[in-house]
Design a protein around this motif. Structure first.
Motif, PDB file in Angstrom:
ATOM      1  N   THR A  31       0.814  -1.162  -0.192  1.00  0.00           N
ATOM      2  CA  THR A  31      -0.232   0.021   0.009  1.00  0.00           C
ATOM      3  C   THR A  31       0.901   1.107   0.032  1.00  0.00           C
ATOM      4  N   PRO A  32       0.356   2.562  -0.360  1.00  0.00           N
ATOM      5  CA  PRO A  32       1.160   3.536  -0.449  1.00  0.00           C
ATOM      6  C   PRO A  32       1.596   3.907   1.023  1.00  0.00           C
ATOM      7  N   THR A  33       2.905   4.426   1.245  1.00  0.00           N
ATOM      8  CA  THR A  33       3.578   4.971   2.322  1.00  0.00           C
ATOM      9  C   THR A  33       3.749   6.647   2.499  1.00  0.00           C
ATOM     10  N   LEU A  34       3.473   7.044   3.489  1.00  0.00           N
ATOM     11  CA  LEU A  34       3.635   8.600   3.755  1.00  0.00           C
ATOM     12  C   LEU A  34       4.758   9.004   4.401  1.00  0.00           C
ATOM     13  N   ALA A  35       5.517   9.890   4.278  1.00  0.00           N
ATOM     14  CA  ALA A  35       6.625  10.343   4.990  1.00  0.00           C
ATOM     15  C   ALA A  35       6.981  11.722   4.964  1.00  0.00           C
ATOM     16  N   HIS A  36       7.381  12.295   5.991  1.00  0.00           N
ATOM     17  CA  HIS A  36       7.843  13.821   5.971  1.00  0.00           C
ATOM     18  C   HIS A  36       6.606  14.623   6.064  1.00  0.00           C
ATOM     19  N   THR A  53      -0.862  25.038   4.444  1.00  0.00           N
ATOM     20  CA  THR A  53      -0.002  24.487   3.377  1.00  0.00           C
ATOM     21  C   THR A  53       0.516  23.028   3.960  1.00  0.00           C
ATOM     22  N   PHE A  54       0.120  22.018   3.589  1.00  0.00           N
ATOM     23  CA  PHE A  54       0.376  20.558   3.886  1.00  0.00           C
ATOM     24  C   PHE A  54       1.258  19.783   2.683  1.00  0.00           C
ATOM     25  N   THR A  55       2.417  19.339   3.183  1.00  0.00           N
ATOM     26  CA  THR A  55       3.253  18.635   2.140  1.00  0.00           C
ATOM     27  C   THR A  55       3.682  17.050   2.884  1.00  0.00           C
ATOM     28  N   THR A  56       3.577  16.369   2.048  1.00  0.00           N
ATOM     29  CA  THR A  56       4.247  14.952   2.281  1.00  0.00           C
ATOM     30  C   THR A  56       4.811  14.304   1.169  1.00  0.00           C
ATOM     31  N   GLU A  57       5.470  13.443   1.378  1.00  0.00           N
ATOM     32  CA  GLU A  57       6.115  12.219   0.178  1.00  0.00           C
ATOM     33  C   GLU A  57       5.365  10.875   0.322  1.00  0.00           C
ATOM     34  N   VAL A  58       4.888  10.575  -0.884  1.00  0.00           N
ATOM     35  CA  VAL A  58       4.117   9.315  -0.904  1.00  0.00           C
ATOM     36  C   VAL A  58       4.993   8.292  -1.734  1.00  0.00           C
ATOM     37  N   THR A  59       5.121   7.127  -1.356  1.00  0.00           N
ATOM     38  CA  THR A  59       5.571   6.094  -2.112  1.00  0.00           C
ATOM     39  C   THR A  59       4.842   5.093  -2.308  1.00  0.00           C
ATOM     40  N   ALA A  60       4.457   4.312  -3.558  1.00  0.00           N
ATOM     41  CA  ALA A  60       3.900   3.322  -3.956  1.00  0.00           C
ATOM     42  C   ALA A  60       4.534   2.660  -5.163  1.00  0.00           C
ATOM     43  N   SER A  61       4.628   1.399  -5.142  1.00  0.00           N
ATOM     44  CA  SER A  61       5.203   0.685  -6.152  1.00  0.00           C
ATOM     45  C   SER A  61       4.632   0.650  -7.402  1.00  0.00           C
TER      46      SER A  61
END
Length: 150
Positions: A31-36, A53-61
């Motif tokens: 599943t997607p992961t959130l960071a920072h 303002t909202f920021t995040t990094e999302v990783t999904a294969s």
């Protein structure tokens, strides 16, 4: 080496190899992961609008399809009932840009007028996010970041 030992070793290699291949395949479908994740609220001042303002990094294969954002006051009904993916269906979308192989950096910014700030509950707020991967997998984080409205 006896034939029995050789067969046992061969069977063990096949079992371990199969387990490794399964683990590798499974790791690719996460599943997607959130960071920072961070939220920054600036109150309106002297006739000028404020902002959130909202920021995040999302990783999904499989890649990231969308990221929905919903700021909510900590003392709202969501605190008691909990947020669901259905609640996030009409939430606003963040803008995402590539930040690496399977990672995107997403930003959501909205203006806050003096009237909106005056009518909003003061105190702690949370930012809920729903990340959707291109393969349809989702991650809901109801408290991805916090901020204060004074």
């Amino acid at each position: 080496m006896s034939r029995r030992i050789a067969l046992s070793v061969a069977a063990g290699v096949v079992v371990l190899g199969g387990a490794g291949a399964f683990a590798f395949a499974y790791a690719g479908d996460q599943t997607p992961t959130l960071a920072h994740s961070t939220a920054r609220y600036t109150a309106p001042d002297s006739g000028r609008d404020g902002s959130l303002t909202f920021t995040t990094e999302v990783t999904a294969s499989s890649g990231v399809k969308s990221l929905k954002i919903l700021p909510w006051p900590a003392n709202s009904s969501f605190a008691k009932m909990g947020l669901t993916e259905k609640d996030m269906a009409s939430a606003e979308s963040a803008t995402c840009k590539s930040a690496g192989d399977d990672t995107v950096r997403c930003t959501y910014t909205t203006k806050v007028s003096g009237a909106e700030a005056a009518s909003s509950p003061h105190g702690s707020w949370h930012v809920a996010v729903l990340a959707t991967a291109k393969d349809g997998r989702t991650t809901l984080d109801t408290k991805a970041a916090d901020f204060e409205v004074n």
